[in-house]
Design a protein around this motif. Structure first.
Motif, PDB file in Angstrom:
ATOM      1  N   MET B  82      59.881  42.164 -23.788  1.00  0.00           N
ATOM      2  CA  MET B  82      59.342  41.781 -22.397  1.00  0.00           C
ATOM      3  C   MET B  82      58.481  40.370 -22.434  1.00  0.00           C
ATOM      4  O   MET B  82      57.264  40.431 -21.941  1.00  0.00           O
ATOM      5  N   GLY B  83      58.677  39.593 -23.603  1.00  0.00           N
ATOM      6  CA  GLY B  83      57.752  38.393 -23.867  1.00  0.00           C
ATOM      7  C   GLY B  83      56.648  38.835 -24.517  1.00  0.00           C
ATOM      8  O   GLY B  83      56.344  39.843 -25.088  1.00  0.00           O
ATOM      9  N   THR B  84      55.827  37.825 -24.530  1.00  0.00           N
ATOM     10  CA  THR B  84      54.328  37.972 -25.118  1.00  0.00           C
ATOM     11  C   THR B  84      53.423  37.381 -24.240  1.00  0.00           C
ATOM     12  O   THR B  84      53.594  36.698 -23.264  1.00  0.00           O
ATOM     13  N   ASP B  85      52.216  37.743 -24.641  1.00  0.00           N
ATOM     14  CA  ASP B  85      51.010  37.381 -23.671  1.00  0.00           C
ATOM     15  C   ASP B  85      50.180  36.047 -23.971  1.00  0.00           C
ATOM     16  O   ASP B  85      50.644  35.638 -24.972  1.00  0.00           O
ATOM     17  N   ARG B 258      44.907  40.002 -16.653  1.00  0.00           N
ATOM     18  CA  ARG B 258      44.778  39.066 -17.669  1.00  0.00           C
ATOM     19  C   ARG B 258      46.198  38.002 -17.092  1.00  0.00           C
ATOM     20  O   ARG B 258      45.994  37.047 -17.296  1.00  0.00           O
ATOM     21  N   GLY B 259      47.137  38.828 -16.622  1.00  0.00           N
ATOM     22  CA  GLY B 259      48.462  38.006 -16.796  1.00  0.00           C
ATOM     23  C   GLY B 259      48.275  37.198 -15.362  1.00  0.00           C
ATOM     24  O   GLY B 259      49.193  36.450 -15.067  1.00  0.00           O
ATOM     25  N   GLN B 266      54.269  31.895 -16.103  1.00  0.00           N
ATOM     26  CA  GLN B 266      54.536  33.105 -16.998  1.00  0.00           C
ATOM     27  C   GLN B 266      54.615  34.447 -16.223  1.00  0.00           C
ATOM     28  O   GLN B 266      53.993  35.123 -16.634  1.00  0.00           O
ATOM     29  N   TRP B 267      55.726  34.633 -15.366  1.00  0.00           N
ATOM     30  CA  TRP B 267      55.612  35.626 -14.544  1.00  0.00           C
ATOM     31  C   TRP B 267      55.566  37.117 -15.231  1.00  0.00           C
ATOM     32  O   TRP B 267      55.042  38.048 -14.750  1.00  0.00           O
ATOM     33  N   TRP B 268      56.188  37.008 -16.470  1.00  0.00           N
ATOM     34  CA  TRP B 268      56.616  38.401 -17.269  1.00  0.00           C
ATOM     35  C   TRP B 268      55.271  38.924 -17.596  1.00  0.00           C
ATOM     36  O   TRP B 268      55.126  40.321 -17.864  1.00  0.00           O
ATOM     37  N   VAL B 269      54.197  38.269 -17.839  1.00  0.00           N
ATOM     38  CA  VAL B 269      52.829  38.569 -18.306  1.00  0.00           C
ATOM     39  C   VAL B 269      52.417  39.942 -17.494  1.00  0.00           C
ATOM     40  O   VAL B 269      51.889  41.029 -17.614  1.00  0.00           O
TER      41      VAL B 269
END
Ligand SMILES: Nc1ncnc2c1ncn2[C@@H]1O[C@H](COP(=O)(O)OP(=O)(O)OP(=O)(O)O)[C@@H](O)[C@H]1O
Ligand SMILES: Nc1ncnc2c1ncn2[C@@H]1O[C@H](COP(=O)(O)OP(=O)(O)OP(=O)(O)O)[C@@H](O)[C@H]1O
Ligand SMILES: [Mg+2]
Ligand SMILES: [Mg+2]
Lengths: 246, 303, 278
Positions: B82-85, B258-259, B266-269
């Motif tokens: 899911m990606g990284t933050d 936070r996202g 970076q939509w996935w965050v």
């Protein structure tokens, strides 16, 4: 000995007074019927005796002991009640077994299993019915359970509020036979409300006719059978109860 | 063979023992439940949530709080599903561990608020009179304030933190349960079977606990399940504004907060934990709907 | 109008059960004109289900089927829930068997009767109150003003039944299905209430289906009687012929009734196989 002695009973719900000077005496082992107009206060008299209608004046004595206005566990051992509607008088989420267990627990009686098995046999229910829920029983079977629940603490007096009016004639016959047998075997005293005079003549030895919260006539069952009632209203009931025989 | 034996034992119309009667009832309800597709979807989601929480260390691919400044804000890939933050933490692993927090919140709130509401409502309804007036007065005071604002005020007073957030949500959610329990109690407190047990000398306490509560529980279970979604969202909301779970706890609401800053690039965050919240909320809704169909005494039961 | 009001042909009501579907009404057929039809039979024989299926009130797992189910030229099986709602109450109404169960426990009886009225007609407030009062008087409730303000648990069993009857009669339906409407009433009130219904049948041309286990009552108040057992009609005769009924089941029902001059020590009961098979 007098089992139930009621003298000058006035019951009210809040402002409204329902019964006016009701007096009844029932001998031990007797079976007394309360008949009369719908809404005249028949159930109310039973409720007052049972302690479910706490606002009353007058005297209520059970086996010579004056009745308090509330409900006490001691009294429960002497006097129990069977309600009119078999569909509303059993807890819908409890099995027959759990329903019968409750009074035993409250009264602190032992031998639960034996007692329940015995009482079910007494009211003519097979052991198969023991763990069923009310919705798995017919009206007549439910009423048997209700009678079993009342009898399991071995009371001496049974208050019956139209125990068969919700049942069909063939089931009614079974319940009436049952009540008659239990009374004979256990020496029970009945005070029964009904609106059906033929039932009175089958099961009871005395009756009182109520109207508008008052007793208008008290008579023996023989008088009923022979059609010798005095009061005008009683005679009207009698006339209507004997339709062109079918 | 053994299976059909089991089945007929369960469906026996004349059970031979207490436990057979109880299992039979459960089995019948589960049969009815199984034929409801949406409810099964809900159940699967909720079970998945539970499994995720229980086996988080095995399901997660990374340490949820280990930072890796070289791998900041990576899009979903084979290494980071899911990606990284922004601190280089693996979002999938954080979502997985977040399930534990969500589940804890849900369970604690249900375990604190529902029984309290149930008992208060049933007592008020059964006893009536001044007890009813006092208890319902208190209930109404709580009900008259918007839930989230009340929760906010409480957390602000108690100090931010996950425990206080749970407490605040519990405190704000019992009144509606009390109302429902009271309303249900009123409909059958005058029933003959209650009168019958009073005649046997049962105390008020015994009647409330032994006779009235069992009748309220099924609608309460339904209600609580349906409310779960709201509870999760409130907890997420508190996390979002920084009053709930504190960093570095992987709470879903806080993760979205936070996202938020990177939502365009970076939509996935923000989206991944948001997706988790939506899925789980929907799961509880479906489950609650299904449970209502099989448990609600008004629609089911009679045969 | 000349044709029958209601035509029922081959009516079946089926419930699923763990051991396969069970028919509780097995192919019932009858016609009802502007007359009084009685249905008698023992508990569980499907009397209430017959009444409910006419109104589309059989609950979910139950299924109703029939080759014909027509009311006044309307095919009831084809009506959606919306169409049925327009018929229910306004044109066909049913007095349910257990009044306490059917009444809303947290609404006064006056409000409930008023609701039955306004659901189908728009009327000014004053008029509604007057009609409710008049209806309660018509079912022989002594002080209608007090009773209208009582909750269902505060009225007697017989009053509950009369309130139900009032609710069902107030919209003046074409057909009244009365399921054990008077089982909790004393004979005198019972006679009065049935006379009101009788009056509506004669003067307004209402059709009546009277479901009861009281054979005397049915014999007295109906023109025709169906005797049901286990989902089937076992006897269909004129009410006056009921006492000469031939079917052993009907005879059993007749014998099971106590009599006013009762001398038997035990009442004969019907040997019901259903009892043991249940
Ligand atoms: N809880 C209550 N509050 C107020 N009034 C009540 C209450 N219970 C009963 N009543 C009133 O008391 C009167 C008598 O009721 P009761 O139930 O004793 O009649 P009944 O003789 O048993 O009639 P039925 O044969 O119809 O059952 C009725 O007018 C009823 O409205
Ligand atoms: N939901 C249900 N599921 C399965 N069987 C049902 C259901 N509802 C009713 N039945 C069955 O349908 C049959 C007919 O019921 P019905 O209520 O029509 O009987 P009835 O003739 O009106 O009896 P009573 O005189 O006791 O009112 C009964 O045997 C009953 O067990
Ligand atoms: Mg009564
Ligand atoms: Mg019925």
């Amino acid at each position: 000995m007098t089992a139930i002695h009621i003298d000058n009973l006035d019951v009210s719900y809040g402002e409204t007074q329902i019964t006016h000077g009701v007096s009844i005496d029932v001998e031990e082992g007797g079976s007394f019927a309360l008949v009369g107009e719908s809404g005249s206060g028949k159930s109310t008299v039973l409720k007052a005796i049972a302690g479910l209608a706490p606002e009353w004046r007058g005297t209520i004595e059970i086996f010579g002991r004056p009745r308090s206005h509330g409900i006490d566990p001691d009294f429960a051992r002497t006097c129990q009640m069977v309600f009119q509607d078999p569909y509303g008088s059993l807890h819908p989420r409890k099995t027959v077994d759990a329903t019968l267990m409750e009074p035993l627990n409250i009264q602190g009686l032992s031998d639960h299993n034996e007692r329940i098995a015995a009482i079910l046999k007494d009211v003519g229910l097979d052991n198969r019915f023991r763990f069923r829920y009310p919705h798995q029983l017919s009206g007549g079977q439910r009423q048997r359970v209700a009678i079993a629940r009342a009898l399991i603490v071995e009371p001496k007096v049974l208050l019956l509020d139209e125990p068969t009016s919700a049942l069909d004639v063939s089931v009614q016959a079974e319940i009436l036979n049952l009540l008659k047998r239990l009374r004979r075997e256990r020496g029970l005293t009945y005070l029964m409300v009904t609106h059906n005079l033929p039932i009175v003549s089958f099961l009871c030895d005395r009756l009182a006719v109520m109207r508008g919260g008052r007793i208008v006539e008290t008579a023996g069952a023989e008088n009923l059978k022979q059609g010798h009632l005095q009061n005008e209203y009683s005679r009207e009931l009698l006339a209507l109860s004997a339709p062109p025989a079918v | 063979m053994a299976f059909t034996d089991m089945r007929s034992w369960l469906l026996d119309e004349s059970p031979a023992s207490r436990s057979q009667a109880r299992w039979g009832r459960i089995f019948r309800i589960s049969l009815a439940f199984r034929s409801n597709t949406l409810a099964m979807v809900g159940l699967v989601i909720v079970l998945a949530l539970i499994a995720m929480a229980a086996f988080a260390p095995w399901i997660a691919t990374h340490d949820p709080i280990a930072q890796d400044t070289y791998a900041r804000l990576r899009p979903p890939s084979a290494a980071n599903w899911m990606g990284t933050d922004e601190l280089g933490r693996d979002i999938w692993s954080r979502v997985v561990f977040g399930a534990r927090i969500t589940l804890a919140i849900v369970i604690l709130v249900a375990a604190l608020a529902a029984p309290a509401g149930l008992l208060i409502g049933a007592t008020a309804g059964y006893l009536g009179g001044w007890v009813d007036r006092v208890l319902m007065g208190i209930t109404d005071i709580f009900l008259s304030m918007p839930k989230l604002i009340l929760a906010l005020a409480l957390v602000a007073a108690l100090g931010p933190g996950i425990e206080n957030a749970i407490l605040a949500i519990a405190v704000t959610s019992w009144p509606s349960y009390a109302r429902i329990a009271r309303a249900e109690t009123l409909t059958f407190k005058n029933a003959d079977f209650i009168a019958a047990s009073r005649l046997q000398g049962a105390s008020s306490w015994r009647i409330v606990v032994g006779h009235i509560l069992p009748l309220c529980t099924s609608s309460m279970i339904v209600r609580v399940t349906l409310d779960m979604a709201g509870i999760i969202l409130t907890a997420a909301g508190l996390g979002f504004i920084g009053l709930g779970a504190q960093p570095p706890l992987p709470e879903w609401g806080a993760m979205i907060a936070r996202g938020r800053t990177f939502i365009l690039d970076q939509w996935w965050v923000a989206t991944m934990p948001g997706f988790a919240i939506i899925t789980v909320s929907l799961g509880f809704c479906f489950l609650g709907d299904g449970l209502r169909d099989v448990l609600d005494p008004k629609s089911g039961e009679k045969h | 109008m000349s044709g029958p009001l209601l035509v029922v042909e081959n009516l079946k009501v089926t419930f699923p059960s763990p051991s396969g579907p069970v028919d509780v009404v097995k192919g019932l057929s009858f016609q009802l004109g502007r007359e009084r039809l009685g249905i008698v039979g023992e508990s569980g024989s499907g009397k209430s289900m017959t009444g409910r299926s006419i109104l589309g009130l059989v609950r979910a797992p139950g299924k109703v089927s029939a080759t014909r189910l027509e009311f006044d030229g309307i095919d009831l099986l084809r009506q959606g829930e919306k169409g049925m709602r327009a018929i229910r109450g306004a044109r066909i109404s049913m007095v349910m068997q257990d009044p306490k169960f059917s009444l809303n426990p947290v609404m006064t009886v006056g409000e409930q009767i008023a609701e039955a009225l306004v659901a189908h007609k728009r009327l000014p407030r004053r008029e509604i109150a007057a009609r409710v009062r008049a209806m309660l008087e018509a079912v022989r409730i002594n002080d209608p003003d007090r009773v209208a303000g009582l909750y269902p648990h505060e009225i007697s069993g017989g009053m509950g039944q009369r309130v139900m009857i009032a609710m069902m009669l107030i919209p003046e339906p074409d057909i009244l299905i009365a399921d054990e409407p008077t089982s909790a009433l004393d004979v005198s009130v019972q006679a009065q209430v049935l006379d009101i219904i009788d009056d509506l049948v004669r003067n307004k041309g209402m059709g009546l289906i009277l479901i009861s286990h009281d054979l005397n009552l049915v014999a007295h108040y109906c023109d025709r009687v169906l005797v049901m057992n286990a989902g089937r009609v076992v006897e269909d005769c004129a009410a006056s012929e009921l006492k000469n009924a031939k079917h052993p089941y009907t005879r059993g029902l007749l014998a099971a009734q106590p009599r006013l001059d009762e001398t038997r020590d035990e009442l004969p009961v019907i040997d019901r196989t259903t009892w043991s098979a249940a």
